[in-house]
Design an enzyme around this catalytic site. Structure first.
Site, PDB file in Angstrom:
ATOM      1  N   CYS A 137       0.818  -1.224   0.000  1.00 42.69           N
ATOM      2  CA  CYS A 137       0.000   0.000   0.000  1.00 42.69           C
ATOM      3  C   CYS A 137       0.850   1.272   0.000  1.00 42.69           C
ATOM      4  O   CYS A 137       0.326   2.373  -0.160  1.00 42.69           O
ATOM      5  CB  CYS A 137      -0.954  -0.011   1.187  1.00 42.69           C
ATOM      6  SG  CYS A 137      -2.005  -1.466   1.185  1.00 42.69           S
ATOM      7  N   HIS A 279      -3.303   6.949   2.167  1.00 43.19           N
ATOM      8  CA  HIS A 279      -3.732   5.636   1.695  1.00 43.19           C
ATOM      9  C   HIS A 279      -5.099   5.331   2.322  1.00 43.19           C
ATOM     10  O   HIS A 279      -5.280   5.446   3.536  1.00 43.19           O
ATOM     11  CB  HIS A 279      -2.695   4.584   2.086  1.00 43.19           C
ATOM     12  CG  HIS A 279      -3.195   3.193   1.950  1.00 43.19           C
ATOM     13  ND1 HIS A 279      -3.792   2.749   0.800  1.00 43.19           N
ATOM     14  CD2 HIS A 279      -3.212   2.155   2.825  1.00 43.19           C
ATOM     15  CE1 HIS A 279      -4.158   1.491   0.969  1.00 43.19           C
ATOM     16  NE2 HIS A 279      -3.821   1.108   2.192  1.00 43.19           N
ATOM     17  N   ASN A 309     -10.206  -0.278   0.340  1.00 40.21           N
ATOM     18  CA  ASN A 309      -8.751  -0.157   0.288  1.00 40.21           C
ATOM     19  C   ASN A 309      -8.251  -0.811  -1.008  1.00 40.21           C
ATOM     20  O   ASN A 309      -8.298  -2.027  -1.146  1.00 40.21           O
ATOM     21  CB  ASN A 309      -8.181  -0.859   1.527  1.00 40.21           C
ATOM     22  CG  ASN A 309      -6.671  -0.914   1.550  1.00 40.21           C
ATOM     23  OD1 ASN A 309      -6.008  -0.667   0.547  1.00 40.21           O
ATOM     24  ND2 ASN A 309      -6.124  -1.253   2.696  1.00 40.21           N
TER      25      ASN A 309
HETATM   26  O1  UT7 Z   1      -3.616  -1.338   3.550  1.00 41.91           O
HETATM   27  C1  UT7 Z   1      -3.173  -2.089   4.607  1.00 41.91           C
HETATM   28  C2  UT7 Z   1      -3.314  -1.364   5.821  1.00 41.91           C
HETATM   29  N1  UT7 Z   1      -4.340  -1.982   6.630  1.00 41.91           N
HETATM   30  C3  UT7 Z   1      -4.927  -1.265   7.544  1.00 41.91           C
HETATM   31  O2  UT7 Z   1      -4.668  -0.104   7.646  1.00 41.91           O
HETATM   32  C4  UT7 Z   1      -5.899  -1.927   8.492  1.00 41.91           C
HETATM   33  C5  UT7 Z   1      -5.802  -1.275   9.838  1.00 41.91           C
HETATM   34  N2  UT7 Z   1      -6.752  -1.821  10.777  1.00 41.91           N
HETATM   35  C6  UT7 Z   1      -8.061  -1.523  10.745  1.00 41.91           C
HETATM   36  O3  UT7 Z   1      -8.505  -0.757   9.904  1.00 41.91           O
HETATM   37  C7  UT7 Z   1      -8.948  -2.068  11.823  1.00 41.91           C
HETATM   38  O4  UT7 Z   1      -8.153  -2.698  12.800  1.00 41.91           O
HETATM   39  C8  UT7 Z   1     -10.004  -3.099  11.296  1.00 41.91           C
HETATM   40  C9  UT7 Z   1     -11.043  -2.378  10.478  1.00 41.91           C
HETATM   41  C10 UT7 Z   1      -9.309  -4.148  10.444  1.00 41.91           C
HETATM   42  C11 UT7 Z   1     -10.699  -3.775  12.456  1.00 41.91           C
HETATM   43  O5  UT7 Z   1     -11.320  -2.799  13.289  1.00 41.91           O
HETATM   44  P1  UT7 Z   1     -11.102  -2.846  14.868  1.00 41.91           P
HETATM   45  O6  UT7 Z   1     -11.939  -1.789  15.436  1.00 41.91           O
HETATM   46  O7  UT7 Z   1      -9.623  -2.777  15.109  1.00 41.91           O
HETATM   47  O8  UT7 Z   1     -11.697  -4.254  15.237  1.00 41.91           O
HETATM   48  P2  UT7 Z   1     -10.970  -5.451  15.972  1.00 41.91           P
HETATM   49  O9  UT7 Z   1     -10.048  -6.158  15.039  1.00 41.91           O
HETATM   50  O10 UT7 Z   1     -10.445  -4.973  17.274  1.00 41.91           O
HETATM   51  O11 UT7 Z   1     -12.221  -6.409  16.231  1.00 41.91           O
HETATM   52  C12 UT7 Z   1     -13.290  -6.025  17.101  1.00 41.91           C
HETATM   53  C13 UT7 Z   1     -14.355  -7.082  17.027  1.00 41.91           C
HETATM   54  C14 UT7 Z   1     -13.833  -8.508  17.185  1.00 41.91           C
HETATM   55  O12 UT7 Z   1     -14.771  -9.233  17.939  1.00 41.91           O
HETATM   56  P3  UT7 Z   1     -14.527  -9.515  19.497  1.00 41.91           P
HETATM   57  O13 UT7 Z   1     -13.214 -10.245  19.552  1.00 41.91           O
HETATM   58  O14 UT7 Z   1     -14.439  -8.153  20.124  1.00 41.91           O
HETATM   59  O15 UT7 Z   1     -15.717 -10.304  19.863  1.00 41.91           O
HETATM   60  C15 UT7 Z   1     -13.803  -9.030  15.779  1.00 41.91           C
HETATM   61  O16 UT7 Z   1     -13.970 -10.441  15.709  1.00 41.91           O
HETATM   62  O17 UT7 Z   1     -15.000  -7.044  15.759  1.00 41.91           O
HETATM   63  C16 UT7 Z   1     -15.011  -8.350  15.199  1.00 41.91           C
HETATM   64  N3  UT7 Z   1     -14.944  -8.222  13.749  1.00 41.91           N
HETATM   65  C17 UT7 Z   1     -16.040  -8.088  12.994  1.00 41.91           C
HETATM   66  N4  UT7 Z   1     -17.354  -8.041  13.299  1.00 41.91           N
HETATM   67  C18 UT7 Z   1     -18.223  -7.883  12.303  1.00 41.91           C
HETATM   68  C19 UT7 Z   1     -13.853  -8.194  12.949  1.00 41.91           C
HETATM   69  N5  UT7 Z   1     -14.230  -8.030  11.669  1.00 41.91           N
HETATM   70  C20 UT7 Z   1     -15.577  -7.968  11.681  1.00 41.91           C
HETATM   71  C21 UT7 Z   1     -16.536  -7.791  10.679  1.00 41.91           C
HETATM   72  N6  UT7 Z   1     -17.843  -7.738  11.022  1.00 41.91           N
HETATM   73  N7  UT7 Z   1     -16.208  -7.652   9.378  1.00 41.91           N
END
Ligand code: UT7
Length: 357
Positions: A137, A279, A309
């Site tokens: 990216c 990005h 993305n």
């Molecule tokens: O280009 C490459 C660069 N990549 C990035 O910049 C990605 C950077 N990271 C992010 O944008 C965020 O971390 C995400 C969008 C990927 C995730 O958001 P988050 O607020 O950090 O969520 P999390 O990973 O802490 O997950 C929170 C909860 C989890 O459930 P529990 O463990 O709290 O029960 C996940 O299992 O959300 C759950 N979860 C989802 N729920 C519904 C993860 N993905 C999903 C989903 N739908 N798609």
């Protein structure tokens, strides 16, 4: 100004005499003069995804800012990159044979040996040398900075820089934590030698391979015997895996830092920036970075709502849309920053378009 065949003298600070030019004065300047982009007609929205994995429109929108993404059905990476490149060249008032070099930033080539030469052929840019550059990216920022070095040294005058990716090929469509994020697309710019000063005001590029495990698309192979005495490893690529929280933390700390460094190098303060194009990974990351730099949200250019993305394509795609809308105008100061797998990150500040025309 030096051109093909010029001899560049390296003159140490302090020994410059009257009439002797410094290296900076000898270098050719660079201007980003046009942009173009290409997207896919097939749209996958959040509700479609909620029928594929356990997710919801509400979760995706509030955690990422993404509503839809465009994914390729029949377009190859070469098709997308060619379409974006064609538009950037036409918008510059040039034709493909005017281009000296093509740098294609991509992590999803049609051919592991490189897709850029095929793009060169599709464009009919017969004079151009073409190669791929892989920095995930951060790819577009790294490719733009690479192009600038070739122009500054006087080796080439017109370079087409393309960021294109089809991550839909490598997404694990059963993993809700990653499949909701990515889309496909391409964006491009033409950089041209400028004899009226340098409009690339500063850049910085960084990588930290210790964090490589946070975001991967690894080769996985198995041992195979060839003949009775030799062994090789053969296999293929798996699917994208990511530790989202780690990448999020990395992005909100490293991106403002690298932008601050480039502002300092360019002797600029954040108020001078007209537009900030990051990005397009997550709306929350975009806003956190703008806030850290004290750049008002209205200066943030974002289109991840529509495209998700798109990796190396995300910055030039957002840039091109903003140019087409008339938001970005000649002379505007633009700060761009990429970040992602590697891990890699980097930023560039440049002034848009010809100042004298
Ligand atoms: O280009 C490459 C660069 N990549 C990035 O910049 C990605 C950077 N990271 C992010 O944008 C965020 O971390 C995400 C969008 C990927 C995730 O958001 P988050 O607020 O950090 O969520 P999390 O990973 O802490 O997950 C929170 C909860 C989890 O459930 P529990 O463990 O709290 O029960 C996940 O299992 O959300 C759950 N979860 C989802 N729920 C519904 C993860 N993905 C999903 C989903 N739908 N798609």
């Amino acid at each position: 100004m030096p051109n093909r065949g010029s001899i560049i003298l390296f003159i140490a600070d302090g020994v410059q005499g009257k009439g002797v030019k410094s290296l900076a004065q000898l270098q050719t300047g660079v201007t980003v003069i046009s942009s173009g982009s290409a997207t896919c007609p097939q749209i996958l929205d959040n509700n479609d995804l909620s029928r594929i994995v356990d997710t919801s429109d509400e979760w995706i929108r509030t955690r990422t800012g993404i509503t839809r993404r465009h994914i390729s059905a029949s377009q190859s990476l070469c098709d997308l990159a060619t379409a974006a490149g064609e538009k950037a060249i036409a918008n510059a008032g040039l034709t493909p044979p005017d281009i000296d070099m093509i740098i294609l930033a991509t992590s999803t080539p049609d051919d592991l040996f490189g897709t850029a030469p095929k793009v060169q052929a599709s464009l009919g840019a017969e004079r151009a040398v073409a190669f791929d550059l892989t920095a995930a990216c951060s790819g577009f920022v790294f490719a733009l900075n690479t192009a600038c070095q070739y122009i500054r040294t006087g080796v080439y005058r017109r370079i087409l820089v393309i960021g294109a990716d089809c991550l839909s090929r490598w997404v694990d469509w059963s993993d809700r934590s990653t499949c909701v994020l990515f889309g496909d697309g391409a964006g491009a710019v033409v950089c041209q030698a400028s004899d009226e000063g340098d409009n690339i005001l500063g850049f910085e590029m960084c990588s930290d391979g210790r964090l490589n495990h946070c975001l991967n698309l690894p080769f996985v192979g198995q041992e195979k015997k060839i003949g009775s005495r030799h062994r090789v490893i053969q296999g293929g690529y798996t699917k994208i895996t990511m530790n989202g929280r780690e990448v999020y933390r990395f992005a909100v700390s490293k991106v403002p830092e690298v932008l601050e460094k480039v502002l300092y190098k360019a002797d600029l303060t954040p108020e001078k920036i007209d537009w900030l194009i990051l990005h397009q990974a997550n709306q929350r990351i975009l806003e956190a970075v703008a806030e850290r730099l004290n750049i008002p949200k209205w200066k943030l250019i974002a289109n991840l709502n529509e495209y998700g993305n798109t990796s190396a394509a995300s910055i030039p795609l957002a840039l091109d849309e903003a140019v087409a809308k008339g938001q970005i105008r000649q002379g505007h100061l633009i700060a761009i920053a990429g970040f992602g797998a590697g891990l890699t990150w980097g930023a560039t500040i440049f002034r848009w378009g010809h100042l004298s025309s």
